[in-house]
Design a protein around this motif. Structure first.
Motif, PDB file in Angstrom:
ATOM      1  N   ALA A  88       0.872  -1.177   0.000  1.00  0.00           N
ATOM      2  CA  ALA A  88       0.000   0.000   0.000  1.00  0.00           C
ATOM      3  C   ALA A  88       0.907   1.225   0.000  1.00  0.00           C
ATOM      4  CB  ALA A  88      -0.906  -0.001   1.227  1.00  0.00           C
ATOM      5  N   ARG A  89       0.486   2.258  -0.698  1.00  0.00           N
ATOM      6  CA  ARG A  89       1.329   3.449  -0.813  1.00  0.00           C
ATOM      7  C   ARG A  89       0.692   4.605  -0.056  1.00  0.00           C
ATOM      8  NH1 ARG A  89       6.265   4.864  -2.655  1.00  0.00           N
ATOM      9  NH2 ARG A  89       6.374   7.027  -3.309  1.00  0.00           N
ATOM     10  N   PHE A  90       1.417   5.110   0.917  1.00  0.00           N
ATOM     11  CA  PHE A  90       1.052   6.365   1.560  1.00  0.00           C
ATOM     12  C   PHE A  90       2.268   6.948   2.240  1.00  0.00           C
ATOM     13  CE2 PHE A  90      -0.768   2.724   3.707  1.00  0.00           C
ATOM     14  CZ  PHE A  90      -0.321   2.803   5.009  1.00  0.00           C
ATOM     15  N   PHE A  91       2.223   8.266   2.500  1.00  0.00           N
ATOM     16  CA  PHE A  91       3.373   9.022   3.016  1.00  0.00           C
ATOM     17  C   PHE A  91       4.593   8.855   2.107  1.00  0.00           C
ATOM     18  CE2 PHE A  91       1.037   7.754   6.972  1.00  0.00           C
ATOM     19  CZ  PHE A  91       0.420   8.984   7.167  1.00  0.00           C
ATOM     20  N   GLU A  92       4.333   8.805   0.773  1.00  0.00           N
ATOM     21  CA  GLU A  92       5.385   8.698  -0.244  1.00  0.00           C
ATOM     22  C   GLU A  92       6.287   7.487  -0.049  1.00  0.00           C
ATOM     23  OE1 GLU A  92       7.458  12.361  -0.971  1.00  0.00           O
ATOM     24  OE2 GLU A  92       5.640  13.538  -0.703  1.00  0.00           O
ATOM     25  N   ARG A  93       5.693   6.406   0.442  1.00  0.00           N
ATOM     26  CA  ARG A  93       6.453   5.189   0.690  1.00  0.00           C
ATOM     27  C   ARG A  93       5.555   3.973   0.488  1.00  0.00           C
ATOM     28  NH1 ARG A  93      10.338   4.133   5.907  1.00  0.00           N
ATOM     29  NH2 ARG A  93      10.900   2.020   5.337  1.00  0.00           N
ATOM     30  N   ASN A  94       6.146   2.850   0.066  1.00  0.00           N
ATOM     31  CA  ASN A  94       5.425   1.581  -0.046  1.00  0.00           C
ATOM     32  C   ASN A  94       5.481   0.861   1.291  1.00  0.00           C
ATOM     33  OD1 ASN A  94       5.152   2.153  -2.766  1.00  0.00           O
ATOM     34  ND2 ASN A  94       6.864   0.868  -3.366  1.00  0.00           N
ATOM     35  N   TRP A  95       4.339   0.344   1.704  1.00  0.00           N
ATOM     36  CA  TRP A  95       4.239  -0.366   2.980  1.00  0.00           C
ATOM     37  C   TRP A  95       3.755  -1.789   2.718  1.00  0.00           C
ATOM     38  CZ3 TRP A  95       6.012   2.113   7.228  1.00  0.00           C
ATOM     39  CH2 TRP A  95       6.196   3.497   7.105  1.00  0.00           C
ATOM     40  N   PRO A  96       4.331  -2.778   3.419  1.00  0.00           N
ATOM     41  CA  PRO A  96       3.914  -4.173   3.212  1.00  0.00           C
ATOM     42  C   PRO A  96       2.439  -4.349   3.555  1.00  0.00           C
ATOM     43  CG  PRO A  96       5.387  -3.976   5.105  1.00  0.00           C
ATOM     44  CD  PRO A  96       5.320  -2.632   4.474  1.00  0.00           C
ATOM     45  N   ALA A  97       1.725  -5.035   2.685  1.00  0.00           N
ATOM     46  CA  ALA A  97       0.287  -5.192   2.883  1.00  0.00           C
ATOM     47  C   ALA A  97      -0.184  -6.626   2.731  1.00  0.00           C
ATOM     48  CB  ALA A  97      -0.459  -4.302   1.877  1.00  0.00           C
ATOM     49  N   SER A  98       0.742  -7.577   2.562  1.00  0.00           N
ATOM     50  CA  SER A  98       0.232  -8.863   2.143  1.00  0.00           C
ATOM     51  C   SER A  98       1.183 -10.009   2.430  1.00  0.00           C
ATOM     52  CB  SER A  98      -0.034  -8.784   0.637  1.00  0.00           C
ATOM     53  OG  SER A  98      -0.701  -9.907   0.186  1.00  0.00           O
ATOM     54  N   GLY A  99       0.978 -10.647   3.541  1.00  0.00           N
ATOM     55  CA  GLY A  99       1.621 -11.927   3.734  1.00  0.00           C
ATOM     56  C   GLY A  99       2.792 -11.977   4.689  1.00  0.00           C
ATOM     57  N   GLY A 100       3.237 -13.219   4.877  1.00  0.00           N
ATOM     58  CA  GLY A 100       4.416 -13.496   5.678  1.00  0.00           C
ATOM     59  C   GLY A 100       4.346 -12.951   7.089  1.00  0.00           C
ATOM     60  N   GLY A 101       5.516 -12.556   7.572  1.00  0.00           N
ATOM     61  CA  GLY A 101       5.622 -12.048   8.935  1.00  0.00           C
ATOM     62  C   GLY A 101       4.776 -10.820   9.181  1.00  0.00           C
ATOM     63  N   TYR A 102       4.579  -9.986   8.160  1.00  0.00           N
ATOM     64  CA  TYR A 102       3.753  -8.788   8.338  1.00  0.00           C
ATOM     65  C   TYR A 102       2.313  -9.177   8.657  1.00  0.00           C
ATOM     66  CZ  TYR A 102       7.728  -6.485   6.195  1.00  0.00           C
ATOM     67  OH  TYR A 102       8.992  -6.034   5.916  1.00  0.00           O
ATOM     68  N   PHE A 103       1.814 -10.207   7.999  1.00  0.00           N
ATOM     69  CA  PHE A 103       0.446 -10.662   8.243  1.00  0.00           C
ATOM     70  C   PHE A 103       0.315 -11.211   9.667  1.00  0.00           C
ATOM     71  CE2 PHE A 103      -3.003 -13.906   7.673  1.00  0.00           C
ATOM     72  CZ  PHE A 103      -4.021 -13.015   7.377  1.00  0.00           C
TER      73      PHE A 103
END
Length: 192
Positions: A88-103
């Motif tokens: 997901a893109r916000f604050f001029e940066r890509n952020w993890p949105a899908s899967g693995g440890g982030y999920f």
């Protein structure tokens, strides 16, 4: 080297096709390890007959990532699509949105919100991944690993199966080849 990589991915593809009786169409580099320093790997994948790759994660991370790479499906070679893991893109940066440890790390509601944002704002299907070991909270614990690695590997394993069940009911999902490959057209589903 390119020759060693080609030999490895070629033998793996043939072995999996022999075992399954099905064409292996896609490849994902371990730890999203295709990056600016080894883009030649896409040439090897195309020559070996792969039709898509999901080997670049367009984020900043201490072990991997190409934060300036395109966020959605794009051709990296004439016969090869790259399907980056969803961000997901916000604050001029890509952020993890899908899967693995982030999920596992993020609250489920936030993961669901990020995926819906990609579906509705970006109007794109999501690429989601997880590892089979992530649904086994009773897996053996590896001794002697540092605290950061231990946290990344074991955090919230006990919640993973339930989160995946919710994810499967909150969104429509399809196989990567059916959603993205032109020979197997399927209209990507939006969330419910």
């Amino acid at each position: 080297s390119p020759a060693e990589f080609s030999a490895d991915i070629g033998s793996a593809k043939r072995l999996l096709e022999d075992i399954s009786g099905q064409e292996v169409k896609g490849y994902r580099a371990p730890s999203f390890s295709i990056g600016e320093h080894n883009l030649w790997a896409f040439d090897c994948l195309e020559r070996t007959g792969y039709r898509y790759s999901s080997s670049i994660y367009p984020i900043r991370h201490d072990h991997y990532g190409m934060p300036d790479a395109p966020r959605f499906a794009h051709r990296v070679r004439a016969g090869l699509l790259e399907l980056p893991v969803t961000t997901a893109r916000f604050f001029e940066r890509n952020w993890p949105a899908s899967g693995g440890g982030y999920f596992r790390l993020l609250p489920y509601a936030l993961s669901r919100w990020l995926l819906r944002r990609v579906n509705t704002t970006d109007r794109q299907p999501a690429i989601f991944y997880f590892h089979p070991w992530e649904i086994d909270p009773r897996q053996p614990r590896v001794a002697g690993i540092d605290a950061k690695t231990r946290f990344r590997h074991y955090v919230n394993l006990q919640h993973m199966e339930g989160r995946l069940r919710r994810l499967l009911t909150d969104f429509h999902w399809g196989r990567v080849d059916q959603v993205f490959l032109p020979a197997d057209p399927v209209v990507p589903g939006a969330h419910r």
